[in-house]
Scaffold this motif. Structure first.
Motif, mmCIF file in Angstrom:
data_model
loop_
_atom_site.group_PDB
_atom_site.id
_atom_site.type_symbol
_atom_site.label_atom_id
_atom_site.label_comp_id
_atom_site.label_asym_id
_atom_site.label_seq_id
_atom_site.Cartn_x
_atom_site.Cartn_y
_atom_site.Cartn_z
ATOM 1 N N SER A 74 0.858 -1.182 0.000
ATOM 2 C CA SER A 74 0.000 0.000 0.000
ATOM 3 C C SER A 74 0.896 1.235 0.000
ATOM 4 O O SER A 74 1.653 1.463 0.943
ATOM 5 C CB SER A 74 -0.912 -0.003 1.229
ATOM 6 O OG SER A 74 -1.845 1.044 1.148
ATOM 7 N N ALA B 261 -5.705 2.072 4.793
ATOM 8 C CA ALA B 261 -4.786 1.131 4.138
ATOM 9 C C ALA B 261 -4.758 -0.209 4.874
ATOM 10 O O ALA B 261 -4.759 -1.272 4.241
ATOM 11 C CB ALA B 261 -3.390 1.730 4.057
ATOM 12 N N LEU C 206 3.180 -1.287 4.233
ATOM 13 C CA LEU C 206 2.755 0.093 3.985
ATOM 14 C C LEU C 206 3.995 0.926 3.724
ATOM 15 O O LEU C 206 4.970 0.823 4.464
ATOM 16 C CB LEU C 206 2.063 0.699 5.212
ATOM 17 C CG LEU C 206 0.740 0.158 5.686
ATOM 18 C CD1 LEU C 206 0.327 0.866 6.967
ATOM 19 C CD2 LEU C 206 -0.321 0.334 4.635
#
Length: 200
Positions: free
Chosen positions: A86, A163, A183
């Motif tokens: 993400s 996310a 992330l």
């Protein structure tokens, strides 16, 4: 590793329910079946005392404990698993002069993806928007990143929350679908406008 173990729910169908006085009408509930498995993926790197990688280990060489309780290892793989990435890009006003650099950095991540990897693009300023849902198409990811424009405040915590929730969309149903999750946040500052606090 299984936590706390496979959850298996089965609902038995009711063959027929005849209401009094309505012998000709039968209501049949269709059968249903649900299953879910909670699987936690652990990525481990092992080195010896000299700093060399130990690459010949097997499942019997590992023990995993959670809160002091031994957990069963159900799947072991020495391969480099696919990733669900993400990419969170801060597009607040303070990023105006840095946005191009951040875009190029994020595009650099997207270009490193392998065909089996997936990534999404999340744009955040005063609001959070998923500009590109999970895909392995590098060009779509790059187009989404280049569409970003600076303006507004910084809703960093909201973006991280969205996310993390988005990882559920790429959840493994079988062992061959297991992905590492990551992330990448490209930002120049602290949260200034999220509805969610840091603790949450």
């Amino acid at each position: 590793m299984r936590l706390p173990g496979p959850v298996l729910l089965a609902c038995l169908a009711v063959a027929a329910l005849v209401l009094p006085g309505r012998a000709g009408l039968a209501q049949v509930q269709p059968p249903s079946f649900r299953s879910a498995i909670d699987l936690v993926s652990l990525n481990i790197t092992v080195t010896d005392g000299s700093g060399r990688y130990a690459t010949d280990l097997d499942i019997v060489d590992f023990s995993v404990f959670e809160d002091g309780v031994h957990q069963d290892l159900t799947f072991f793989n020495r391969a480099n698993l696919p990733i669900a990435l993400s990419l969170l890009l801060d597009t607040s006003s303070s990023m105006e002069e840095r946005l191009e650099t951040a875009q190029e950095a994020a595009i650099g991540f997207a270009r490193q993806l392998r065909p089996q990897d997936l990534a999404e693009v999340v744009d955040f300023d005063s609001r959070v928007e998923v500009l590109q849902a999970y895909t392995n198409d590098r060009q779509q990811l790059e187009r989404a990143l280049r569409r970003t424009v600076a303006g507004g405040s910084t809703s960093l915590y909201n973006a991280v929350y969205i996310a993390l929730k988005g990882f559920q969309k790429v959840r493994a149903r079988q062992t061959d679908e297991i992905r590492r999750q990551a992330l990448v946040v490209l930002s120049d500052g602290e949260d200034t406008s999220s509805l969610l606090p840091f603790e949450e």
